[in-house]
Design an enzyme around this catalytic site. Sequence first.
Site, PDB file in Angstrom:
ATOM      1  N   TRP A 198      11.245  10.308  52.688  1.00 41.89           N
ATOM      2  CA  TRP A 198      12.322   9.438  53.172  1.00 41.89           C
ATOM      3  C   TRP A 198      11.781   7.996  53.222  1.00 41.89           C
ATOM      4  O   TRP A 198      10.646   7.771  53.644  1.00 41.89           O
ATOM      5  CB  TRP A 198      12.782   9.881  54.571  1.00 41.89           C
ATOM      6  CG  TRP A 198      13.734   8.878  55.160  1.00 41.89           C
ATOM      7  CD1 TRP A 198      15.037   8.706  54.825  1.00 41.89           C
ATOM      8  CD2 TRP A 198      13.420   7.892  56.154  1.00 41.89           C
ATOM      9  NE1 TRP A 198      15.567   7.670  55.540  1.00 41.89           N
ATOM     10  CE2 TRP A 198      14.598   7.142  56.372  1.00 41.89           C
ATOM     11  CE3 TRP A 198      12.269   7.564  56.859  1.00 41.89           C
ATOM     12  CZ2 TRP A 198      14.657   6.089  57.281  1.00 41.89           C
ATOM     13  CZ3 TRP A 198      12.324   6.510  57.769  1.00 41.89           C
ATOM     14  CH2 TRP A 198      13.524   5.791  57.967  1.00 41.89           C
ATOM     15  N   ASP A 366      28.608   4.294  59.102  1.00 43.55           N
ATOM     16  CA  ASP A 366      28.718   5.453  59.987  1.00 43.55           C
ATOM     17  C   ASP A 366      29.199   5.072  61.392  1.00 43.55           C
ATOM     18  O   ASP A 366      28.749   4.070  61.952  1.00 43.55           O
ATOM     19  CB  ASP A 366      27.311   6.077  60.069  1.00 43.55           C
ATOM     20  CG  ASP A 366      27.314   7.426  60.729  1.00 43.55           C
ATOM     21  OD1 ASP A 366      28.371   7.882  61.164  1.00 43.55           O
ATOM     22  OD2 ASP A 366      26.223   8.019  60.788  1.00 43.55           O
ATOM     23  N   ARG A 442      19.130  16.315  61.766  1.00 46.69           N
ATOM     24  CA  ARG A 442      19.926  15.171  62.233  1.00 46.69           C
ATOM     25  C   ARG A 442      21.144  15.674  63.021  1.00 46.69           C
ATOM     26  O   ARG A 442      22.258  15.177  62.845  1.00 46.69           O
ATOM     27  CB  ARG A 442      20.366  14.286  61.074  1.00 46.69           C
ATOM     28  CG  ARG A 442      20.480  12.817  61.496  1.00 46.69           C
ATOM     29  CD  ARG A 442      21.181  11.995  60.443  1.00 46.69           C
ATOM     30  NE  ARG A 442      21.018  10.562  60.709  1.00 46.69           N
ATOM     31  CZ  ARG A 442      21.944   9.655  60.466  1.00 46.69           C
ATOM     32  NH1 ARG A 442      23.095   9.997  59.949  1.00 46.69           N
ATOM     33  NH2 ARG A 442      21.722   8.387  60.728  1.00 46.69           N
ATOM     34  N   LYS A 475      31.096   4.789  50.361  1.00 46.76           N
ATOM     35  CA  LYS A 475      29.691   5.204  50.352  1.00 46.76           C
ATOM     36  C   LYS A 475      29.692   6.672  50.769  1.00 46.76           C
ATOM     37  O   LYS A 475      30.059   7.003  51.892  1.00 46.76           O
ATOM     38  CB  LYS A 475      28.907   4.345  51.339  1.00 46.76           C
ATOM     39  CG  LYS A 475      27.432   4.712  51.476  1.00 46.76           C
ATOM     40  CD  LYS A 475      26.754   3.685  52.378  1.00 46.76           C
ATOM     41  CE  LYS A 475      25.351   4.032  52.772  1.00 46.76           C
ATOM     42  NZ  LYS A 475      24.813   3.080  53.770  1.00 46.76           N
ATOM     43  N   TRP A 476      29.317   7.544  49.854  1.00 46.72           N
ATOM     44  CA  TRP A 476      29.343   9.004  50.079  1.00 46.72           C
ATOM     45  C   TRP A 476      27.930   9.428  50.427  1.00 46.72           C
ATOM     46  O   TRP A 476      27.050   9.478  49.574  1.00 46.72           O
ATOM     47  CB  TRP A 476      29.835   9.700  48.812  1.00 46.72           C
ATOM     48  CG  TRP A 476      29.924  11.194  48.875  1.00 46.72           C
ATOM     49  CD1 TRP A 476      28.918  12.060  49.164  1.00 46.72           C
ATOM     50  CD2 TRP A 476      31.075  11.997  48.617  1.00 46.72           C
ATOM     51  NE1 TRP A 476      29.370  13.355  49.099  1.00 46.72           N
ATOM     52  CE2 TRP A 476      30.699  13.348  48.762  1.00 46.72           C
ATOM     53  CE3 TRP A 476      32.389  11.712  48.263  1.00 46.72           C
ATOM     54  CZ2 TRP A 476      31.584  14.414  48.560  1.00 46.72           C
ATOM     55  CZ3 TRP A 476      33.262  12.776  48.067  1.00 46.72           C
ATOM     56  CH2 TRP A 476      32.863  14.106  48.223  1.00 46.72           C
ATOM     57  N   ASP A 477      27.726   9.728  51.686  1.00 45.98           N
ATOM     58  CA  ASP A 477      26.371   9.999  52.180  1.00 45.98           C
ATOM     59  C   ASP A 477      26.138  11.497  52.328  1.00 45.98           C
ATOM     60  O   ASP A 477      27.079  12.305  52.359  1.00 45.98           O
ATOM     61  CB  ASP A 477      26.201   9.300  53.539  1.00 45.98           C
ATOM     62  CG  ASP A 477      24.766   8.905  53.813  1.00 45.98           C
ATOM     63  OD1 ASP A 477      23.845   9.461  53.183  1.00 45.98           O
ATOM     64  OD2 ASP A 477      24.561   8.034  54.688  1.00 45.98           O
ATOM     65  N   MET A 478      24.883  11.878  52.461  1.00 44.06           N
ATOM     66  CA  MET A 478      24.503  13.285  52.678  1.00 44.06           C
ATOM     67  C   MET A 478      23.159  13.233  53.399  1.00 44.06           C
ATOM     68  O   MET A 478      22.142  12.943  52.792  1.00 44.06           O
ATOM     69  CB  MET A 478      24.366  13.953  51.311  1.00 44.06           C
ATOM     70  CG  MET A 478      24.176  15.438  51.376  1.00 44.06           C
ATOM     71  SD  MET A 478      22.644  15.920  50.609  1.00 44.06           S
ATOM     72  CE  MET A 478      22.849  17.669  50.530  1.00 44.06           C
ATOM     73  N   ASN A 479      23.204  13.478  54.709  1.00 47.56           N
ATOM     74  CA  ASN A 479      22.026  13.146  55.502  1.00 47.56           C
ATOM     75  C   ASN A 479      21.143  14.312  55.935  1.00 47.56           C
ATOM     76  O   ASN A 479      20.368  14.161  56.869  1.00 47.56           O
ATOM     77  CB  ASN A 479      22.453  12.348  56.739  1.00 47.56           C
ATOM     78  CG  ASN A 479      22.532  10.869  56.418  1.00 47.56           C
ATOM     79  OD1 ASN A 479      21.701  10.350  55.687  1.00 47.56           O
ATOM     80  ND2 ASN A 479      23.543  10.195  56.933  1.00 47.56           N
ATOM     81  N   ASP A 547      16.577   3.965  52.200  1.00 52.05           N
ATOM     82  CA  ASP A 547      16.827   3.338  53.502  1.00 52.05           C
ATOM     83  C   ASP A 547      15.776   2.275  53.799  1.00 52.05           C
ATOM     84  O   ASP A 547      15.894   1.543  54.779  1.00 52.05           O
ATOM     85  CB  ASP A 547      16.817   4.396  54.612  1.00 52.05           C
ATOM     86  CG  ASP A 547      18.171   5.091  54.726  1.00 52.05           C
ATOM     87  OD1 ASP A 547      19.152   4.562  54.157  1.00 52.05           O
ATOM     88  OD2 ASP A 547      18.250   6.148  55.370  1.00 52.05           O
TER      89      ASP A 547
HETATM   90  C1  GLA Z   1      21.909   7.266  55.839  1.00 54.86           C
HETATM   91  C2  GLA Z   1      22.125   6.119  54.894  1.00 54.86           C
HETATM   92  C3  GLA Z   1      22.195   4.826  55.653  1.00 54.86           C
HETATM   93  C4  GLA Z   1      23.303   4.894  56.683  1.00 54.86           C
HETATM   94  C5  GLA Z   1      23.093   6.086  57.593  1.00 54.86           C
HETATM   95  C6  GLA Z   1      24.273   6.284  58.516  1.00 54.86           C
HETATM   96  O1  GLA Z   1      20.644   7.241  56.380  1.00 54.86           O
HETATM   97  O2  GLA Z   1      21.132   6.084  53.920  1.00 54.86           O
HETATM   98  O3  GLA Z   1      22.386   3.741  54.794  1.00 54.86           O
HETATM   99  O4  GLA Z   1      24.538   4.986  56.029  1.00 54.86           O
HETATM  100  O5  GLA Z   1      22.906   7.276  56.850  1.00 54.86           O
HETATM  101  O6  GLA Z   1      24.119   7.359  59.332  1.00 54.86           O
END
Ligand code: GLA
Length: 728
Positions: A198, A366, A442, A475-479, A547
């Site tokens: 990360w 977010d 998370r 912005k399509w995220d996947m955390n 990030d």
């Molecule tokens: C991830 C993304 C960040 C932000 C956070 C929000 O870490 O990479 O840019 O959008 O999620 O929770």
Amino acid sequence: MAVSYEKQKKIFKLDTEKSTYLIGLSPEGYVGHIYYGDRLNQNVDNYLLRMEEHPFIPSVNKREKSAFLDFYPIEYPSGGVGDYRESCINIRNSQGCMGSEFFYTSHEIYKGKHKLEGLPASFGTEEEVETLDIHCHDEILHLELLLSYSVFEKENIITRSVRIENCGQQEVRLEKIYSACLDMDNEDFEMISLHGSWARERHIQQGRLHYGKQIVSSARGESSHQEHPFIALVTPGTTQKQGKVYAMHFVYSGNFTAQAELTQFDSVRMVMGINGEEFSWRLAPGEAFQAPEVVMTYSGEGLGQMSRSYHDFYRNYLIRSSYNHKKRPILINNWEATYFDFDTEKLLDIAREAKKCGIEMLVMDDGWFGHRSSDDSSLGDWFVNENKITGGLKNLVDQVNEIGLKFGIWFEPEMISPDSELYKKHPEWAIQITGREATQSRNQYVLDLSRKEVRDYVYECVAAVLRSANIEYVKWDMNRQLSDMGSTYLGREDQQELFHRYVLGVYELQERLVSEFPELLLENCSGGGARFDPGMLYYSPQIWCSDDTDAIERLLIQEGTELIYPLAAMGAHVSDCPNHTVGRVTPFETRGHVALSGTFGYELDITKISEEERSMIPEQTAMYHKYHDLIREGDYFRIASYRENHLYDCWASSAKDRSEVLVTYVQVLGQANCHSRKIYLDGFDPDKTYCLEGTDEEYTGELLMKAGFLIRDMRGDFQSRLYHFIVK
Ligand code: GLA
């Protein structure tokens, strides 16, 4: 003609402008690999299959079939019958035994390229690409295997994919199905791969092959921060400009394996495909399985040529967004500015200030939905939190539009928080092993996208928000990565299909999204850059790179990413200092120069930064408008690497017609007694004269590339400069 077949010698010849790939057939119909390398313009032959050297060719002498199989350079090795090197396909029959063998039956050569059902893949017109389909057959299991090779001549790219169909009466189990194999003689190869973590994605790693298998892989459900679905084998001493490079890159966003195996006979087998770990697919009579595409290139002119081939190929034949060849709006994202602590007023304050500086879009990250005020709730409840977004989303978007900015929004559609309305209603929608508490990451679980009703719910949530206001970017995220691989929906026999079905589910969702909203600018993201892969690029012209927005850390991340991806695909922003990830302080100017190589944007509270920094933003936004066409469409040249020299970094974007070149130089560390540094530039026309903008200096391209250019008067750490050369 890119593809030809010489009937007498039974040789397929695949030509690009600079490379040739030869496939041959043994008397039995084994599909063998003869050659991949520099383009061959004369008659070809198949002696490199070395058939006459081998005493135990199966059709002549069955005594040592295994010795033959374990030696023969084959296009697509099957497991279980005597080739002990890495297999590409393992099939278990209805009695539970693993073994298959495929022989050539027929082939077709045609202009154009078929779509791969349910999967992202490259495309091209009948003028741009020619395809060879080789059909093979296992006569015991009644399986039909299709090996497809599509040749993109101008880009020096060959794409490969594999499809298998069960034409028998018995169900079989597919336990492994890779997409490409390359058997070669070892040339003292070194393997290049991209590893990371990360906030430290895609660092270049290189090492000599040793006997045995060298693997990069992901079993995390996504392509991942840790490993990347790319490998290249290079001859010793390969540089940007010389050396042989054989590269494979996977158009897939889930578990993968990429591997090079140095064998007992000093041959090398290079393979790539879906990771066989925790993969098993039931293939009932009449069913077929399509494996994803591998993008393969050979460069006889070092790594620079490989990068440029991939860049051109992805820009022209994989990214389908209407933004592909367009400037992207300069955005400001509120994540590092506010994290979860924002409301309508705060966002409007940012928008007003941003507008004054030439920023073109506000992205609300977010925390706008459910009751989410930290990362511990509400994923799945995609309903606007009107306590924060007072007056509702449409009101906010309208006001942002009135200020003169476009509006974008963040989603994490694939996830579900235990603390959500959705989880209360549908705990069975989370991926889980029944009877075992699923692992949180998370604070969240992953939705079971193998279920249609889940996909429909997720899609409708996202689409309803997009339909409700003038939202022009997502912005399509996947955390989090996947674990506890169980589905309450799939049967006992199908649980090992979940990883792949999940990826297919993501693809279906994004396909629906870009079909309903073709003008939407989609940026994929996964905890930074964990799903930066060609599969995602098919849907989104840009992907959040990492990030880690520190300008110096980004040099390594971006160098690794640029090795294969076009620059404009890299989500890159200027952020505040001390940097939130590493705590480093760098000049605002350097942050701008480094982000300029990507999509460019801001990730800071513009209302709070110093007046001095704010006053630099209009200059930077103007700089973006001036250079982005060149960076997006031009040829990339890596000139120096901080990774190698530990002092400075340098790269260039050169117009296709060499009429202008933009050189970015970053001095990471200042050095005593170094009053000027000579660097050999690249990307110029040697016969043309160039003016260095802002000076009265003139140079021929030849001088800059052969004799070098002087970087003068640079003092201090983390300093940077742009040099813009324009042909006279
Ligand atoms: C991830 C993304 C960040 C932000 C956070 C929000 O870490 O990479 O840019 O959008 O999620 O929770």
